[in-house]
Design a protein around this motif. Structure first.
Motif, mmCIF file in Angstrom:
data_model
loop_
_atom_site.group_PDB
_atom_site.id
_atom_site.type_symbol
_atom_site.label_atom_id
_atom_site.label_comp_id
_atom_site.label_asym_id
_atom_site.label_seq_id
_atom_site.Cartn_x
_atom_site.Cartn_y
_atom_site.Cartn_z
ATOM 1 N N SER A 288 28.798 13.630 -5.037
ATOM 2 C CA SER A 288 28.176 12.519 -4.321
ATOM 3 C C SER A 288 28.329 11.202 -5.073
ATOM 4 O O SER A 288 28.436 10.135 -4.463
ATOM 5 N N GLN A 289 28.347 11.268 -6.421
ATOM 6 C CA GLN A 289 28.500 10.037 -7.201
ATOM 7 C C GLN A 289 29.847 9.389 -6.931
ATOM 8 O O GLN A 289 29.961 8.162 -6.842
ATOM 9 N N PHE A 290 30.895 10.237 -6.802
ATOM 10 C CA PHE A 290 32.216 9.691 -6.517
ATOM 11 C C PHE A 290 32.253 9.085 -5.120
ATOM 12 O O PHE A 290 32.851 8.031 -4.902
ATOM 13 N N ARG B 24 32.557 7.853 3.454
ATOM 14 C CA ARG B 24 31.555 8.394 2.526
ATOM 15 C C ARG B 24 30.393 9.016 3.294
ATOM 16 O O ARG B 24 29.930 10.121 2.964
ATOM 17 N N MET C 56 30.991 5.644 -4.947
ATOM 18 C CA MET C 56 31.895 4.647 -5.508
ATOM 19 C C MET C 56 33.054 4.315 -4.582
ATOM 20 O O MET C 56 33.746 3.316 -4.793
ATOM 21 N N THR C 57 33.276 5.135 -3.541
ATOM 22 C CA THR C 57 34.482 5.007 -2.733
ATOM 23 C C THR C 57 34.721 3.610 -2.182
ATOM 24 O O THR C 57 35.818 3.057 -2.338
ATOM 25 N N ILE D 239 33.124 17.274 -2.719
ATOM 26 C CA ILE D 239 33.327 16.065 -3.513
ATOM 27 C C ILE D 239 31.988 15.621 -4.090
ATOM 28 O O ILE D 239 30.990 15.549 -3.363
ATOM 29 N N LEU E 116 35.799 1.310 -5.024
ATOM 30 C CA LEU E 116 37.113 1.667 -5.559
ATOM 31 C C LEU E 116 38.226 1.210 -4.618
ATOM 32 O O LEU E 116 39.267 0.705 -5.059
#
Length: 431
Positions: free
Chosen positions: A396-398, A384, A401-402, A394, A405
């Motif tokens: 930034s919010q995803f 990240r 979460m990396t 990609i 997840l």
């Protein structure tokens, strides 16, 4: 005269076990592999961006220079995603046959999926692969210490939810002690003491008084968060120069070994806490599975009543391991301050104790497995950070979460069937 009942089908000496006697087949692993492999094929290969993904692996101090490696993004993602689907098919065939999936399959699948993701994310850009691995190991350090702490406790039957609090207490006392003394090694010694103090409270309430272990762990986490937050606001933040400016541990490069390309800068050019992590994993693995002490510990966690009948003091063993686990977690907490060269901040562990618990479960209550799981979660966090620097498309919010997840997918989809110690979470009393 009684007549013997005819033998039932499948119960003869050479017959196969009845269907009801076989272990239930779990399709969780193959289904997860299939879904992730399909995702890689569609998103990374079919819908991927054309271009070249470049990975730089050399550092200035290497014995010899390795040129950056460039690969075609979509073609590489296609090959790797097909490999993932092939591994998913292999896992499905083995599961259908009632046979276990080989141990190399999850590791190979994870490596292929991650490389396919990197080929897609870095299309047209360059990423320092050695720096990515360095950050992975560095961020995995507190997770390894936390996971080892958890398995030391749970191998005797005590669930340690308080890892988060032990890490935070270790970070706090390490920063304060190092600042007041002006010596970073004083902070390194103080950190395990803080974790041990939290472990002592956990042992008193759960082992002596039989309070629910999960509830006690959660309460201790809240207690440490509140106490350190209060002291930070009233003392550390108001007079940071005297209370919260700890020196950091310097890197120690091992001669010759640190000059090996890729491996050397990653493994052999770290600070003292990282080297202590290596020693802790090796010592824990040998002690638990190659010593008389480890046999006694595992006996207490599996069948405390039987262990008691052969002279093992169950509750004393649990006390010792909970205190040892607390000290190990406290040492891991020192990473956040003196290990990273940072001042203490409110709730700076940010849930790493709970991820350490997931690493312990994913690693099947084994030091080596916990190390591998912690490296996986550390890689997700460093990925990240690295992709944020490169500037991929990609959201930034995803990316934020990396790590979480990856934790969920690893524990829910890839860990397979695991069995904790049989007496885990149970109070023992001779009465």
């Amino acid at each position: 005269m009684s007549v013997a009942a005819p033998p039932q089908l499948g119960t003869g000496p050479g017959a196969s076990p009845a269907a009801s006697d076989r272990a239930p087949t779990s399709w969780k692993g193959p289904l997860t592999y299939g879904l992730l492999g399909t995702l890689a094929l569609v998103v990374f290969a079919v819908l991927g961006r054309p271009g070249t993904s470049t990975f730089s692996v050399a550092t200035p101090g290497d014995l010899f220079h390795i040129s950056p490696v460039g690969v075609p993004s979509r073609l590489t993602a296609l090959v790797l995603s097909l490999l993932c689907l092939g591994l998913a098919a292999l896992a499905a065939v083995r599961t259908r046959q009632g046979r276990p999936t080989p141990g190399w399959v999850p590791g190979t699948f994870a490596a292929a999926f991650v490389l396919a993701f990197l080929s897609w994310a870095v299309a047209g850009e360059s990423i320092p692969f050695t720096g990515l691995l360095q950050g992975t190991l560095f961020l995995a350090v507190p997770l390894v210490f936390g996971a080892i702490s958890g398995l030391m406790c749970e191998r005797t039957g005590v669930i340690n939810i308080a890892i988060e609090g032990q890490l935070l207490a270790g970070a706090f006392l390490a920063a304060v002690a190092a600042t007041l003394s002006g010596n970073v090694y004083v902070g390194l010694v103080a950190a395990p003491v803080a974790g041990l103090a939290v472990g002592l409270l956990l042992a008193i309430f759960t082992i002596t008084y039989g309070v629910n272990q999960i509830i006690v762990g959660v309460v201790l986490n809240v207690l440490v968060i509140g106490l350190t937050g209060f002291l930070y606001s009233t003392v550390l933040a108001t007079d940071a120069a005297n209370w919260n400016q700890p020196p950091g541990l310097r890197r120690i490069a091992i001669p010759l070994l640190s000059d090996i390309p890729v491996i050397g800068p990653v493994v052999f050019n770290q600070n003292l806490i990282v080297y202590l992590m290596y020693a802790t994993v090796v010592a824990a693995n040998v002690a638990l599975f190659r010593s008389r002490w480890g046999l006694r510990v595992r006996a207490v966690g599996e069948h405390p009543r039987a262990a008691d009948t052969v002279g093992i003091k169950v509750n004393l063993t649990r006390y010792k391991n909970v205190l040892l686990g607390g000290a190990i977690a406290g040492l891991g907490g020192a990473f956040f301050t003196i290990g990273a060269g940072l001042a203490f901040g409110r709730e700076m562990t940010a849930g790493k104790g709970y991820i350490a618990l997931a690493a312990m479960i994913f690693g099947r209550w084994s030091p080596k497995g916990a190390l591998a799981a912690a490296l996986l979660f550390g890689f997700a966090e460093q990925l990240r950070i690295s992709l944020g620097i490169v500037g991929t498309g990609i959201p930034s919010q995803f990316m934020l979460m990396t790590p979480y997840l990856v934790t969920i997918f690893a524990v829910a989809g890839l860990v397979g069937r695991v069995r904790p110690p049989a007496a885990n979470g149970t109070h023992y009393s001779k009465a």
